[in-house]
Structure formats: C-alpha cells, structure tokens
Design an enzyme around this catalytic site. Sequence first.
Site: not given
Ligand code: NAD
Ligand code: MG
Length: 359
Positions: A143, A121, A237, A241, A252, A245, A185, A265, A227, A248
């Site tokens: 999130k 939990r 949100e 918040r 998206h 978006n 972003e 992204h 943020k 997006h």
């Molecule tokens: P990711 O986590 O897939 O990382 C991108 C790539 O870079 C991966 O292959 C990873 O292994 C590699 N990598 C990471 N750090 C590295 C480093 N220092 N050196 C070399 N390689 C490295 O992608 P991302 O863009 O970081 O995150 C995308 C995800 O985030 C999506 O799933 C999205 O839904 C989520 N997201 C969540 C929120 C939230 O508020 N929770 C907001 C935006 C995005």
């Molecule tokens: Mg985003």
Amino acid sequence: MEKLRVELGERSYEILIDRGNLSLIGERLLRFSIGKKVALISNPKIFELYGEKVISSLKNEGFDAYVVLIPDGELYKDYFWAYHILTQLLEAGFDRRSSLIALGGGVIGDITGFVASIYMRGIPYIQIPTTLLAQVDSSVGGKTAVNHSLGKNMIGSFWQPSLVWIDVDTLDTLPEREFISGLSEVIKYGIIWDSAFFEFLETNREKILRKEKEILIQIIKRACEIKAEVVSKDERESSLRAILNYGHTIGHALETLTGYRSYLHGEAISIGMVYEAKLSGMLGFLDRGTLERIKNILKNFGLPINLPLNVDSSAMIKTILLDKKNIEGKLRMVIPEAIGKMKINFEISEEDLKKVLNE
Ligand code: NAD
Ligand code: MG
C-alpha cells in the site's frame, strides 16, 4: 539472516531480516535485473545516520547512486514532495529500468512507493525500513500513499516492492517512544492471528524492551510472516486483509480528533484495540479474562489503554462514521472473539459504540 517470501505470483518478493546488513544492499541488488541508476529517498536525519553506508554499498557494486531528501515528518508526505522527487528523477534521466530505495520510516516508505508506482507508469523500488512500525507493517504489503489536505493517505496505489531489507541495528537510534509505538502493531498481530505469538510477547517482554537483537529479529520475522500471509490471501483488501485494521477504527478517530499531535500511531491504535475489544466483550463475544490480557499486555509494554477525558464521544462517533472503511454508511469493524480469532466486517450499531466510548 532470516528470510521470508511474500507470495503474490509474479509480484512476489523477499523480506530479509538481519543485523548490520545495511552495507550489503548493493551486492544483493546485483541479483535483480535493474538498471544502474538508483535513487535513495530519505530525510536528512536518517540520511545522516545511515545514508553513507547504503550509498557506498551501491557505489561499490557499480550503481549510479542518487540521493533525494525530503523534510522529516508526516506533513511532507504529500503531493508536492512526491512531485519534487519525480522532478529530480526526470532531471537525472531515470528510465523505466531505474529504481528507488526508501530509507526511513513509513513516511519515506509510503511516498517512495507512491512515486515508484507512477514514475513512467511504474518502476521497481526497495524498502529499507528504519522504524519498528515500518519494519513490521508499512514496508510490507504494497500500500502506497500520500496525504491530501482533506484526508490522510487519500491518494495512493497498490505497488509491491521488489525487496524489503531490514537491519534491526537501525532501531538503536530510534527514539524510545517510537519503538514502543511500533510494538503496538506487533501485539496486534498476536491478537488477530496467533495466540502462541501473543504468549511469546507476554513472556519475553523484558528482552524485547531491552532491544535484544535476536529476539527483535524473531518478532519482526513473525510479524512480517503474518502480514505476508494475510496480504497474499487478499492483496487488495476485499475481505481478510481488513483484520489488519483491528484497533484502527477507534484509533484513527482518536488521531484525527487530537490533530495527530497527541498520540503516535501505535499509541492511538493501542487505545483503539482496547475499546474495540471492550465492544466485543459488551456484545458477548470476548470473555472478561481475554479482555484483561489484551489490556495488560499493552499496558505492560508501556502503551496507553484509556481514551483521554477531553475527547467527547459524540465527536468520536461522527469521525468514525466518516471512516473510509465503512461501506454504504454502515459501521463495520473487526473485533476479537478470542486471541487469534477475529470477527471481520462485523456491523456495529451507533448505540453500542456510544456505550463503549462512554465507559
Ligand atoms: P516516520 O516515518 O515519520 O518515522 C518516525 C520518526 O523517526 C521520524 O522523525 C523519522 O525521521 C525518525 N526515524 C526513522 N528511523 C529512524 C532511526 N532508525 N533512528 C532515528 N530516527 C529515525 O513514522 P513511522 O511510524 O515509521 O511511519 C508512519 C507512516 O507510515 C504514516 O504516514 C502511515 O500512514 C504510514 N503507514 C503506512 C502503512 C502501509 O501499509 N503503507 C502502514 C502503516 C503506516
Ligand atoms: Mg497501523
């Protein structure tokens, strides 16, 4: 070291930004009232680069450090791998005072936060984001989510981390395209909230693209501050918040229609921000000059600004209408009126959307 606080009452936490601070995490964790057991969640690529630093720092301070790795990629941010992590924690005898550390990009951060929110939990977790996107966006705000085969981020929770620990040196190994994508972003924060920050980004483009560490620390700090401010005012949100978006809705839809294969992204969001700004211009809110500034900054940072020719606008509209941000079938968007000033939840007609997508 730069420090800021996300104010959320008893769920408040700090974001610390520095360079070369990965090996200091163990010491920092001594300040928290957490148990000895800590699991580092990561993927093999990131673990190979940075895992040892974090693990030895934890061990040096007397923590029992465990490691759970999941394969690299969005594909593995799912229920199956969340279950796998849960199994490892149960087998290792983790209890309600044990904690998790997410070492990686948004994928690792999201699944770790999700697991932390449901294990017994809810247990504490720490974010150590290693992509620019994760450092300015996904690690802050609480999130958490995993994907379902019927939709991205459809299973999740709000669960705030206990600490966000950012080491900008990790960006040295990040592929260039991922870095640029994260900047999308960062630019978004300027457009939605802070015209001085937008100008700062325009002026300092070269230093940022050269990854000068002092300037990276500054822009990450400002992005997190914005943020944090938005999230503090509207954690779940209900209204404000939603400005996060911006870009997006269209972004998206583009990611969905291209099967998440053509665009990172931030790239899709860059295109989304341009078309949502055009929409605002078309409706008479945003002036021509400001629209050009938005397009130019994105383009100059190496981001795409045009929809690809092979994406058809009626498919885009269909996808946009399915967006979980819509309420009761009405299409609502966040559109800019000026740099730093947004219209939230603005109702858009299908007709206007069609016009802008066909431009
Ligand atoms: P990711 O986590 O897939 O990382 C991108 C790539 O870079 C991966 O292959 C990873 O292994 C590699 N990598 C990471 N750090 C590295 C480093 N220092 N050196 C070399 N390689 C490295 O992608 P991302 O863009 O970081 O995150 C995308 C995800 O985030 C999506 O799933 C999205 O839904 C989520 N997201 C969540 C929120 C939230 O508020 N929770 C907001 C935006 C995005
Ligand atoms: Mg985003």
